[in-house]
Structures are given as structure tokens and as C-alpha cells.
Design a protein around this motif. Structure first.
Motif, PDB file in Angstrom:
ATOM      1  N   ILE A  86     -32.507  -2.464 -17.133  1.00 46.51           N
ATOM      2  CA  ILE A  86     -31.728  -3.384 -18.350  1.00 46.51           C
ATOM      3  C   ILE A  86     -31.013  -3.025 -19.090  1.00 46.51           C
ATOM      4  O   ILE A  86     -30.525  -3.858 -19.648  1.00 46.51           O
ATOM      5  N   ALA A  87     -29.976  -1.728 -19.148  1.00 43.92           N
ATOM      6  CA  ALA A  87     -29.630  -1.762 -20.292  1.00 43.92           C
ATOM      7  C   ALA A  87     -28.271  -2.016 -19.694  1.00 43.92           C
ATOM      8  O   ALA A  87     -27.584  -2.801 -20.436  1.00 43.92           O
ATOM      9  N   LEU A  88     -28.378  -2.243 -18.233  1.00 42.50           N
ATOM     10  CA  LEU A  88     -27.004  -3.370 -17.471  1.00 42.50           C
ATOM     11  C   LEU A  88     -27.489  -4.608 -17.951  1.00 42.50           C
ATOM     12  O   LEU A  88     -25.732  -4.837 -18.683  1.00 42.50           O
ATOM     13  N   PHE A  89     -28.218  -4.834 -18.253  1.00 41.94           N
ATOM     14  CA  PHE A  89     -28.235  -6.562 -18.166  1.00 41.94           C
ATOM     15  C   PHE A  89     -27.871  -6.789 -20.091  1.00 41.94           C
ATOM     16  O   PHE A  89     -26.903  -7.242 -20.488  1.00 41.94           O
ATOM     17  N   GLY A  90     -28.350  -5.294 -20.799  1.00 44.64           N
ATOM     18  CA  GLY A  90     -28.118  -5.390 -22.189  1.00 44.64           C
ATOM     19  C   GLY A  90     -26.539  -5.420 -22.148  1.00 44.64           C
ATOM     20  O   GLY A  90     -26.337  -6.017 -23.515  1.00 44.64           O
ATOM     21  N   ILE A  91     -25.431  -4.679 -21.126  1.00 46.70           N
ATOM     22  CA  ILE A  91     -24.581  -4.291 -21.359  1.00 46.70           C
ATOM     23  C   ILE A  91     -23.298  -5.250 -20.996  1.00 46.70           C
ATOM     24  O   ILE A  91     -22.394  -5.604 -22.035  1.00 46.70           O
ATOM     25  N   PHE A  92     -24.498  -5.985 -19.736  1.00 48.52           N
ATOM     26  CA  PHE A  92     -23.517  -7.722 -19.693  1.00 48.52           C
ATOM     27  C   PHE A  92     -23.813  -8.946 -20.817  1.00 48.52           C
ATOM     28  O   PHE A  92     -22.998  -9.275 -21.586  1.00 48.52           O
ATOM     29  N   ILE A  93     -25.065  -8.937 -21.649  1.00 50.14           N
ATOM     30  CA  ILE A  93     -25.085  -9.676 -22.836  1.00 50.14           C
ATOM     31  C   ILE A  93     -23.222  -9.317 -23.582  1.00 50.14           C
ATOM     32  O   ILE A  93     -23.386 -10.285 -24.274  1.00 50.14           O
ATOM     33  N   TRP A  94     -23.963  -7.598 -24.041  1.00 56.32           N
ATOM     34  CA  TRP A  94     -22.527  -7.438 -25.039  1.00 56.32           C
ATOM     35  C   TRP A  94     -21.456  -8.059 -24.429  1.00 56.32           C
ATOM     36  O   TRP A  94     -20.512  -8.135 -25.553  1.00 56.32           O
ATOM     37  N   THR A  95     -21.149  -7.773 -23.796  1.00 53.04           N
ATOM     38  CA  THR A  95     -19.017  -8.703 -22.770  1.00 53.04           C
ATOM     39  C   THR A  95     -19.424  -9.724 -23.893  1.00 53.04           C
ATOM     40  O   THR A  95     -18.055 -10.456 -24.264  1.00 53.04           O
ATOM     41  N   LEU A  96     -20.483 -10.564 -23.297  1.00 53.61           N
ATOM     42  CA  LEU A  96     -20.850 -12.257 -24.033  1.00 53.61           C
ATOM     43  C   LEU A  96     -20.215 -11.854 -25.383  1.00 53.61           C
ATOM     44  O   LEU A  96     -19.416 -12.802 -26.414  1.00 53.61           O
ATOM     45  N   ILE A  97     -21.140 -11.281 -25.659  1.00 51.51           N
ATOM     46  CA  ILE A  97     -20.997 -10.931 -27.552  1.00 51.51           C
ATOM     47  C   ILE A  97     -19.573 -10.983 -28.345  1.00 51.51           C
ATOM     48  O   ILE A  97     -19.120 -11.297 -28.644  1.00 51.51           O
ATOM     49  N   GLU A  98     -18.781  -9.794 -27.635  1.00 49.04           N
ATOM     50  CA  GLU A  98     -17.406  -9.466 -27.730  1.00 49.04           C
ATOM     51  C   GLU A  98     -16.721 -10.435 -27.904  1.00 49.04           C
ATOM     52  O   GLU A  98     -16.247 -10.435 -28.805  1.00 49.04           O
ATOM     53  N   TYR A  99     -16.885 -11.235 -26.188  1.00 50.99           N
ATOM     54  CA  TYR A  99     -15.890 -11.656 -26.251  1.00 50.99           C
ATOM     55  C   TYR A  99     -16.091 -12.987 -27.448  1.00 50.99           C
ATOM     56  O   TYR A  99     -15.169 -13.954 -28.049  1.00 50.99           O
ATOM     57  N   THR A 100     -17.379 -13.743 -27.863  1.00 52.38           N
ATOM     58  CA  THR A 100     -18.111 -14.986 -28.358  1.00 52.38           C
ATOM     59  C   THR A 100     -17.369 -14.334 -30.318  1.00 52.38           C
ATOM     60  O   THR A 100     -16.710 -15.025 -30.916  1.00 52.38           O
ATOM     61  N   LEU A 101     -17.862 -13.409 -30.433  1.00 54.08           N
ATOM     62  CA  LEU A 101     -16.888 -12.605 -32.028  1.00 54.08           C
ATOM     63  C   LEU A 101     -15.656 -12.467 -32.124  1.00 54.08           C
ATOM     64  O   LEU A 101     -15.027 -13.328 -33.020  1.00 54.08           O
ATOM     65  N   GLY A 168     -30.912  -0.445 -26.489  1.00 53.72           N
ATOM     66  CA  GLY A 168     -30.010   0.225 -26.372  1.00 53.72           C
ATOM     67  C   GLY A 168     -28.670  -0.166 -24.923  1.00 53.72           C
ATOM     68  O   GLY A 168     -26.971   0.214 -25.487  1.00 53.72           O
ATOM     69  N   GLY A 169     -29.009  -0.931 -24.077  1.00 50.81           N
ATOM     70  CA  GLY A 169     -28.241  -1.140 -23.159  1.00 50.81           C
ATOM     71  C   GLY A 169     -26.811  -2.081 -23.978  1.00 50.81           C
ATOM     72  O   GLY A 169     -25.126  -1.938 -23.709  1.00 50.81           O
ATOM     73  N   GLY A 170     -26.685  -2.865 -25.317  1.00 47.74           N
ATOM     74  CA  GLY A 170     -26.553  -3.386 -25.976  1.00 47.74           C
ATOM     75  C   GLY A 170     -25.479  -2.713 -26.680  1.00 47.74           C
ATOM     76  O   GLY A 170     -24.226  -3.074 -26.934  1.00 47.74           O
ATOM     77  N   LEU A 171     -26.492  -1.399 -27.434  1.00 43.43           N
ATOM     78  CA  LEU A 171     -24.733  -0.192 -28.392  1.00 43.43           C
ATOM     79  C   LEU A 171     -24.415   0.441 -27.357  1.00 43.43           C
ATOM     80  O   LEU A 171     -23.067   0.598 -28.049  1.00 43.43           O
ATOM     81  N   LEU A 172     -24.922   0.054 -26.081  1.00 48.06           N
ATOM     82  CA  LEU A 172     -23.889   1.270 -25.611  1.00 48.06           C
ATOM     83  C   LEU A 172     -23.040   0.648 -25.142  1.00 48.06           C
ATOM     84  O   LEU A 172     -21.704   0.992 -24.493  1.00 48.06           O
ATOM     85  N   GLY A 173     -22.943  -0.936 -24.415  1.00 49.43           N
ATOM     86  CA  GLY A 173     -21.946  -2.098 -24.700  1.00 49.43           C
ATOM     87  C   GLY A 173     -20.642  -2.066 -25.565  1.00 49.43           C
ATOM     88  O   GLY A 173     -19.785  -1.515 -25.620  1.00 49.43           O
ATOM     89  N   TYR A 174     -21.087  -2.159 -26.993  1.00 52.99           N
ATOM     90  CA  TYR A 174     -20.440  -1.706 -28.402  1.00 52.99           C
ATOM     91  C   TYR A 174     -19.251  -0.814 -28.081  1.00 52.99           C
ATOM     92  O   TYR A 174     -18.311  -0.421 -28.030  1.00 52.99           O
ATOM     93  N   VAL A 175     -19.962   0.413 -27.708  1.00 50.38           N
ATOM     94  CA  VAL A 175     -19.938   1.956 -27.751  1.00 50.38           C
ATOM     95  C   VAL A 175     -18.682   2.076 -27.081  1.00 50.38           C
ATOM     96  O   VAL A 175     -17.351   2.131 -27.018  1.00 50.38           O
ATOM     97  N   MET A 176     -18.864   1.695 -25.578  1.00 50.07           N
ATOM     98  CA  MET A 176     -18.501   1.282 -24.489  1.00 50.07           C
ATOM     99  C   MET A 176     -16.934   0.358 -24.871  1.00 50.07           C
ATOM    100  O   MET A 176     -15.909   0.612 -24.696  1.00 50.07           O
ATOM    101  N   TYR A 177     -16.904  -0.799 -25.556  1.00 49.06           N
ATOM    102  CA  TYR A 177     -16.046  -1.705 -26.057  1.00 49.06           C
ATOM    103  C   TYR A 177     -14.882  -0.983 -26.785  1.00 49.06           C
ATOM    104  O   TYR A 177     -13.568  -0.933 -27.165  1.00 49.06           O
ATOM    105  N   ASP A 178     -15.671  -0.520 -28.063  1.00 51.08           N
ATOM    106  CA  ASP A 178     -14.649   0.387 -29.254  1.00 51.08           C
ATOM    107  C   ASP A 178     -14.144   1.677 -28.307  1.00 51.08           C
ATOM    108  O   ASP A 178     -12.610   1.432 -28.980  1.00 51.08           O
ATOM    109  N   CYS A 179     -14.201   2.407 -27.549  1.00 51.01           N
ATOM    110  CA  CYS A 179     -13.780   3.373 -27.113  1.00 51.01           C
ATOM    111  C   CYS A 179     -12.271   2.748 -25.949  1.00 51.01           C
ATOM    112  O   CYS A 179     -10.987   3.240 -25.798  1.00 51.01           O
ATOM    113  N   THR A 180     -13.474   2.262 -25.282  1.00 56.70           N
ATOM    114  CA  THR A 180     -11.925   0.667 -24.179  1.00 56.70           C
ATOM    115  C   THR A 180     -10.990   0.269 -25.291  1.00 56.70           C
ATOM    116  O   THR A 180      -9.774   0.865 -24.815  1.00 56.70           O
TER     117      THR A 180
END
Length: 237
Positions: A86-101, A168-180
């Protein structure tokens, strides 16, 4: 009578100046000033403090919150393996949110006083001063505020027990995004994929600012046709 055009004074707080540029704001904000010394935003010291964030604050504050949500889904009956998926799916969704925003909100074109001011606070400052290390990651206070609508959105589509893990997966994706994002500006990667991503992202800042909206990957740029020419031809920047 000749009316003199407004000029931004870089030695004074910038936020309430940039709106006066009106139609010239977009041109001004996309002419980067490469300096590690960030500008002052506000004359008020409290407001100024709230705009500055050390990169390590993002994982320090939000990774415990991520763990809390994962544990919550486990306590509600999901196995660790299910939470991971589920978390991996949340991270995947975050990547689309990241791009869209990044593509449709952060790069919206503005020309009025208040829209220019809002854009500068949201993302324009990063393009004007791309090496300002204290304004590269999102302030935790702003992130906390945005968590509420995102939580409600996830809860609307997901079940009660999967919502915490997905969020939580989406939030983890955000953390990975900001640190990256921080690393791409201030790190010195010697190997791919980090070396490629750094070149790719700096290309967005200094060459083709209306292409290359992905930060953690080029996936959505590839899918939606916003790869910069250098990425499609293979040439280095």
C-alpha cells in the motif's frame, strides 16, 4: 511624461516588491541569481524565520509521522507485507502529484500584484535563487496545513484501514522528494541515476524551464511529453 518601470531592490525584503513587476515578473523570476546567500523575504523577523528551513528538518519531523501511519494500519488488521505494498502505491501516487503540482501550479503564469507575490512565495523564489539552501525544502508548518486536505482526499477514496498506510506512503514520497531535491542542488553525485537527475533538474532551472518537471524521476515527463530536448536526444547539458 515617461513613467519609470519598477525595479526590484535586492537589498530590501523582496516579497512585497515582486508584485509590482506585473507583466514583467515572469521574465524577471526566470533569470536565476546563482548565490548561496539567500535574499531577505520579509522585514518582520518572525515571518522571515518561518520561510527558512534546514533540509534535515523534513525527515526528522515527518519520518516518525510516516511510521505512525504504517503502524496504525497494521493495528487495524493489515500485515506488514500489505502495508508495504500500500505504501509503495502511495509513493507512486505522490510522484504524479509531484509532477502535477510542479507543472500546473508552480509554473502557472501570473501578472497581477497578488498573484505574482503568491507565486514568488510558492516557487518563484526557488527559480530566482536556486541555490538558496534554506528555502529549498517546504516549511514544516505549511506541510502540516496541507496534510489535512490530502488526508481527507485519501480517506474519501480508500478504506478506513488502508487510508493510514496509503497516506503514509504518500508522505514518505514527499520526504524522498524534498531530500532528493535538496541533494540535486547541493550534492555532487558521481554516478547515475543521481548524476543524471542532477543534470536533468539543473537543465530545468538554467536552460529549459518549461520542460523537465519531474524531480525524483523522469517518468511522468516521458508519459506526458515534457522531456527537454537534451533528454530525448541524449546530449549532455
Amino acid at each position: 511624461m515617461v513613467v519609470q518601470e519598477f525595479t526590484v531592490d535586492l537589498n530590501k525584503p523582496l516579497v512585497f516588491q515582486v508584485g509590482h513587476l506585473e507583466e514583467r515578473y515572469q521574465e524577471w523570476v526566470h533569470q536565476p541569481i546563482v548565490s548561496k546567500e539567500g535574499p531577505r523575504f520579509f522585514g518582520n523577523d518572525v515571518l522571515e524565520f518561518l520561510t527558512r528551513t534546514k533540509w534535515w528538518a523534513v525527515p526528522t519531523i515527518w519520518l516518525p509521522v510516516v511510521c505512525y501511519f504504517f503502524v496504525k494500519s497494521i493495528l487495524m488488521g493489515h500485515t506488514i507485507q500489505e502495508v508495504v505494498l500500500i505504501a509503495l502505491f502511495g509513493i507512486f501516487i505522490w510522484t504524479l502529484i509531484e509532477y502535477t503540482l510542479h507543472r500546473f501550479l508552480f509554473h502557472i503564469e501570473t501578472k497581477t500584484y497578488w498573484s505574482n507575490t503568491a507565486h514568488y512565495l510558492l516557487h518563484g523564489c526557488h527559480h530566482k535563487h536556486p541555490m538558496d539552501s534554506l528555502r529549498l525544502v517546504f516549511p514544516p508548518t505549511a506541510t502540516a496545513i496541507l496534510c489535512f486536505p490530502f488526508w481527507n482526499l485519501v480517506a474519501f477514496f480508500a478504506t478506513p484501514s488502508t487510508t493510514p498506510a496509503l497516506f503514509g506512503g504518500g508522505l514518505l514520497g514527499y520526504v524522498m522528494y524534498d531530500c532528493t531535491h535538496y541533494y540535486l542542488h547541493h550534492g555532487q553525485p558521481s554516478k547515475d541515476p543521481a548524476k543524471h537527475l542532477k543534470r536533468y533538474h539543473l537543465n530545468h532551472h538554467f536552460r529549459i524551464q518549461d520542460k523537465g518537471f519531474g524531480i525524483t524521476s523522469t517518468l511522468w515527463d516521458t508519459i506526458f511529453g515534457t522531456l527537454p530536448p537534451s533528454a530525448t536526444t541524449g546530449k549532455k547539458n
